[in-house]
Design a protein around this motif. Structure first.
Motif, mmCIF file in Angstrom:
data_model
loop_
_atom_site.group_PDB
_atom_site.id
_atom_site.type_symbol
_atom_site.label_atom_id
_atom_site.label_comp_id
_atom_site.label_asym_id
_atom_site.label_seq_id
_atom_site.Cartn_x
_atom_site.Cartn_y
_atom_site.Cartn_z
ATOM 1 N N TYR A 28 5.582 1.624 2.138
ATOM 2 C CA TYR A 28 6.005 0.278 1.776
ATOM 3 C C TYR A 28 6.741 0.367 0.434
ATOM 4 O O TYR A 28 6.269 1.039 -0.490
ATOM 5 N N SER A 67 7.634 -4.839 -0.653
ATOM 6 C CA SER A 67 6.631 -5.291 0.305
ATOM 7 C C SER A 67 5.226 -4.817 -0.053
ATOM 8 O O SER A 67 4.306 -4.903 0.751
ATOM 9 N N ALA A 68 5.059 -4.269 -1.282
ATOM 10 C CA ALA A 68 3.753 -3.765 -1.697
ATOM 11 C C ALA A 68 3.652 -3.779 -3.214
ATOM 12 O O ALA A 68 4.663 -3.871 -3.921
ATOM 13 N N TYR A 126 1.091 4.405 3.373
ATOM 14 C CA TYR A 126 -0.058 3.889 4.115
ATOM 15 C C TYR A 126 -0.438 4.758 5.311
ATOM 16 O O TYR A 126 -1.476 4.541 5.931
#
Length: 209
Positions: free
Chosen positions: A75, A92-93, A194
């Motif tokens: 991300y 997004s993170a 992730y």
């Protein structure tokens, strides 16, 4: 690699991609390594990526010719600068000082400053070997010598920052970068990993992180 560039056009869900070669000595060398390549992609969703990995003829052909494969799912968390004049990443993170981080540094080097750059960068790469928290690091590029990037995986953001700002060789190169203005274009990005799949040089990178 050149044939691959055409194969990556008009892929569903693929918003940005680069096919990167690597250098010798773990990538940080002006000499090429014809055995290791990186496919760097930005996708609209993981579903698009998985569909590409499982069905795309170009990728399946490369898989068949590979002895090892390793994929990092990331991300985007932070990004500064541009790559070919654009900013390809959407945040997004959020980074966590205690969690793993993947770092991308990329630069287009001024032609007249290649010698100055390459006489310094090797010292930094050697100083990172065995550094606390570094799980994987490789130097890659779109074109030999001129367009260079570094991809590294760290066990935590705090250990990455320790190297970036306390390692003497790295600090010297940061100072020279500003002083000598090596780069025509540059980008620095951090990602939150992730998922890891596959093997890198006989090791499961997920176990190292």
């Amino acid at each position: 690699m050149q044939l691959g560039l055409d194969a990556l056009k008009e892929i569903s869900g693929l918003t940005f991609s680069k096919l990167l070669g690597s250098g010798g000595k773990n990538g940080f060398s002006a000499l090429p390594n014809f055995g290791t390549y990186v496919l760097f992609c930005v996708w609209e969703s993981e579903r698009h990526a998985l569909n590409f990995f499982s069905e795309n003829p170009f990728f399946k052909t490369y898989q068949k010719k590979s002895l090892e494969q390793f994929t990092a799912f990331l991300y985007a968390a932070e990004s500064h600068g541009t790559w070919d004049g654009i900013q390809p990443f959407v945040k997004s993170a959020t980074l966590d000082m205690t969690k793993p981080v993947v770092v991308l540094t990329r630069a287009r080097i001024h032609f007249g400053k290649l010698w100055s750059f390459w006489t310094k960068v090797g010292k930094v790469s050697r100083s990172s070997e065995g550094y606390a928290g570094l799980a994987l690091s490789i130097g890659v590029g779109e074109w030999p010598l001129i367009q260079q990037a570094t991809l590294s995986i760290w066990q935590s953001q705090s250990e990455m920052l320790d190297f970036a700002y306390k390692n003497q060789k790295h600090k010297e190169v940061l100072q020279l970068t500003r002083k000598l203005k090596w780069y025509k274009e540059e980008m620095f990005a951090r990602f939150v990993p992730y998922k890891f799949e596959g093997i890198w040089e006989g090791k499961n990178v997920a176990d190292l992180v």
